[in-house]
Motif scaffolding. Sequence first.
Motif, PDB file in Angstrom:
ATOM      1  N   MET A 260       0.847  -1.174   0.000  1.00 27.47           N
ATOM      2  CA  MET A 260       0.000   0.000   0.000  1.00 27.47           C
ATOM      3  C   MET A 260       0.887   1.230   0.000  1.00 27.47           C
ATOM      4  O   MET A 260       1.982   1.202   0.529  1.00 27.47           O
ATOM      5  N   GLN A 261       0.366   2.300  -0.573  1.00 28.81           N
ATOM      6  CA  GLN A 261       1.059   3.582  -0.580  1.00 28.81           C
ATOM      7  C   GLN A 261       0.145   4.623   0.059  1.00 28.81           C
ATOM      8  O   GLN A 261      -1.048   4.666  -0.224  1.00 28.81           O
ATOM      9  N   LEU A 262       0.716   5.462   0.904  1.00 35.84           N
ATOM     10  CA  LEU A 262       0.003   6.587   1.492  1.00 35.84           C
ATOM     11  C   LEU A 262       0.562   7.866   0.894  1.00 35.84           C
ATOM     12  O   LEU A 262       1.776   8.077   0.894  1.00 35.84           O
ATOM     13  N   VAL A 263      -0.329   8.697   0.367  1.00 35.28           N
ATOM     14  CA  VAL A 263       0.030  10.027  -0.119  1.00 35.28           C
ATOM     15  C   VAL A 263      -0.723  10.996   0.770  1.00 35.28           C
ATOM     16  O   VAL A 263      -1.952  10.996   0.803  1.00 35.28           O
ATOM     17  N   ILE A 264       0.024  11.815   1.505  1.00 32.58           N
ATOM     18  CA  ILE A 264      -0.590  12.710   2.485  1.00 32.58           C
ATOM     19  C   ILE A 264      -0.064  14.123   2.293  1.00 32.58           C
ATOM     20  O   ILE A 264       1.074  14.324   1.877  1.00 32.58           O
ATOM     21  N   GLY A 265      -0.912  15.094   2.574  1.00 31.05           N
ATOM     22  CA  GLY A 265      -0.522  16.498   2.471  1.00 31.05           C
ATOM     23  C   GLY A 265      -1.723  17.377   2.744  1.00 31.05           C
ATOM     24  O   GLY A 265      -2.832  16.893   2.972  1.00 31.05           O
ATOM     25  N   GLY A 266      -1.490  18.672   2.719  1.00 36.93           N
ATOM     26  CA  GLY A 266      -2.547  19.632   2.993  1.00 36.93           C
ATOM     27  C   GLY A 266      -3.571  19.707   1.873  1.00 36.93           C
ATOM     28  O   GLY A 266      -3.394  19.120   0.798  1.00 36.93           O
ATOM     29  N   ALA A 267      -4.633  20.462   2.131  1.00 36.81           N
ATOM     30  CA  ALA A 267      -5.686  20.640   1.142  1.00 36.81           C
ATOM     31  C   ALA A 267      -5.124  21.335  -0.093  1.00 36.81           C
ATOM     32  O   ALA A 267      -4.337  22.279   0.012  1.00 36.81           O
ATOM     33  N   PHE A 268      -5.488  20.852  -1.253  1.00 34.62           N
ATOM     34  CA  PHE A 268      -5.098  21.434  -2.536  1.00 34.62           C
ATOM     35  C   PHE A 268      -3.581  21.544  -2.694  1.00 34.62           C
ATOM     36  O   PHE A 268      -3.080  22.482  -3.314  1.00 34.62           O
ATOM     37  N   SER A 269      -2.859  20.565  -2.147  1.00 36.36           N
ATOM     38  CA  SER A 269      -1.398  20.591  -2.222  1.00 36.36           C
ATOM     39  C   SER A 269      -0.862  19.852  -3.448  1.00 36.36           C
ATOM     40  O   SER A 269       0.334  19.881  -3.708  1.00 36.36           O
ATOM     41  N   GLY A 270      -1.735  19.174  -4.186  1.00 37.09           N
ATOM     42  CA  GLY A 270      -1.312  18.469  -5.384  1.00 37.09           C
ATOM     43  C   GLY A 270      -1.261  16.956  -5.244  1.00 37.09           C
ATOM     44  O   GLY A 270      -0.687  16.272  -6.093  1.00 37.09           O
ATOM     45  N   LYS A 271      -1.876  16.434  -4.186  1.00 37.48           N
ATOM     46  CA  LYS A 271      -1.846  14.992  -3.939  1.00 37.48           C
ATOM     47  C   LYS A 271      -2.455  14.213  -5.102  1.00 37.48           C
ATOM     48  O   LYS A 271      -1.853  13.257  -5.602  1.00 37.48           O
ATOM     49  N   ARG A 272      -3.621  14.607  -5.518  1.00 32.13           N
ATOM     50  CA  ARG A 272      -4.331  13.895  -6.586  1.00 32.13           C
ATOM     51  C   ARG A 272      -3.538  13.945  -7.900  1.00 32.13           C
ATOM     52  O   ARG A 272      -3.415  12.946  -8.599  1.00 32.13           O
ATOM     53  N   LYS A 273      -2.972  15.093  -8.215  1.00 30.39           N
ATOM     54  CA  LYS A 273      -2.185  15.228  -9.446  1.00 30.39           C
ATOM     55  C   LYS A 273      -0.950  14.329  -9.412  1.00 30.39           C
ATOM     56  O   LYS A 273      -0.630  13.661 -10.406  1.00 30.39           O
ATOM     57  N   ILE A 274      -0.272  14.297  -8.268  1.00 29.05           N
ATOM     58  CA  ILE A 274       0.902  13.428  -8.125  1.00 29.05           C
ATOM     59  C   ILE A 274       0.508  11.972  -8.387  1.00 29.05           C
ATOM     60  O   ILE A 274       1.195  11.251  -9.105  1.00 29.05           O
ATOM     61  N   VAL A 275      -0.601  11.554  -7.816  1.00 27.78           N
ATOM     62  CA  VAL A 275      -1.054  10.165  -7.997  1.00 27.78           C
ATOM     63  C   VAL A 275      -1.397   9.916  -9.467  1.00 27.78           C
ATOM     64  O   VAL A 275      -0.955   8.928 -10.059  1.00 27.78           O
ATOM     65  N   LYS A 276      -2.153  10.806 -10.073  1.00 29.13           N
ATOM     66  CA  LYS A 276      -2.538  10.619 -11.472  1.00 29.13           C
ATOM     67  C   LYS A 276      -1.328  10.599 -12.397  1.00 29.13           C
ATOM     68  O   LYS A 276      -1.320   9.859 -13.386  1.00 29.13           O
ATOM     69  N   ASP A 277      -0.316  11.395 -12.082  1.00 26.16           N
ATOM     70  CA  ASP A 277       0.878  11.463 -12.927  1.00 26.16           C
ATOM     71  C   ASP A 277       1.815  10.277 -12.758  1.00 26.16           C
ATOM     72  O   ASP A 277       2.623  10.001 -13.639  1.00 26.16           O
ATOM     73  N   THR A 278       1.730   9.578 -11.626  1.00 22.95           N
ATOM     74  CA  THR A 278       2.695   8.509 -11.354  1.00 22.95           C
ATOM     75  C   THR A 278       2.100   7.100 -11.384  1.00 22.95           C
ATOM     76  O   THR A 278       2.853   6.131 -11.439  1.00 22.95           O
ATOM     77  N   ILE A 279       0.809   6.993 -11.327  1.00 21.66           N
ATOM     78  CA  ILE A 279       0.150   5.680 -11.308  1.00 21.66           C
ATOM     79  C   ILE A 279      -0.521   5.471 -12.653  1.00 21.66           C
ATOM     80  O   ILE A 279      -1.051   6.395 -13.248  1.00 21.66           O
ATOM     81  N   GLY A 280      -0.540   4.249 -13.109  1.00 16.75           N
ATOM     82  CA  GLY A 280      -1.191   3.927 -14.382  1.00 16.75           C
ATOM     83  C   GLY A 280      -2.704   3.991 -14.270  1.00 16.75           C
ATOM     84  O   GLY A 280      -3.268   4.906 -13.677  1.00 16.75           O
ATOM     85  N   THR A 281      -3.360   2.990 -14.773  1.00 17.41           N
ATOM     86  CA  THR A 281      -4.811   2.933 -14.764  1.00 17.41           C
ATOM     87  C   THR A 281      -5.320   2.733 -13.343  1.00 17.41           C
ATOM     88  O   THR A 281      -4.859   1.852 -12.630  1.00 17.41           O
ATOM     89  N   CYS A 282      -6.269   3.577 -12.943  1.00 19.73           N
ATOM     90  CA  CYS A 282      -6.760   3.578 -11.555  1.00 19.73           C
ATOM     91  C   CYS A 282      -8.260   3.342 -11.483  1.00 19.73           C
ATOM     92  O   CYS A 282      -9.001   3.710 -12.389  1.00 19.73           O
TER      93      CYS A 282
END
Length: 142
Positions: free
Chosen positions: A1-23
Amino acid sequence: MQLVIGGAFSGKRKIVKDTIGTCSWVSAYQEDRIADWETRWLHGTTLVIEGWEKWIADELTTSESNDDIRSLYKALFQTLFEEEQRRKNKIVLIMLEMGKGIVPLQKKDRRLRDIAGWIAQDAAQLSDQVDYVWNGLARRLK
């Protein structure tokens, strides 16, 4: 499992979308329920789950016990971990870091911050990889 954590609107979702394939996504922000992961996780995809603070806030309205809420999520993380191993597909948990040490004035807000912090610690402990995102930049912590 991977945890991506950070503040609101810090870019968490973009980082995940840019680094993970099909989700396959399960998001409290889209009114999904946490239990939806079982039916939404498509074969051969990475499962991404986000919006934990919303699901935790819902639990606060029905449970007086912080320990019961934490135990519920610890059990869920263990189930997800085991299912990840069984399916041989990755799970990414996106969590909101709440407060940065600032104590909310309202009791209910403090309780949410505290429980969300404990649950994030439990997720980090079980995760193979933990990334902290700030200003669109990710730093590997584990």
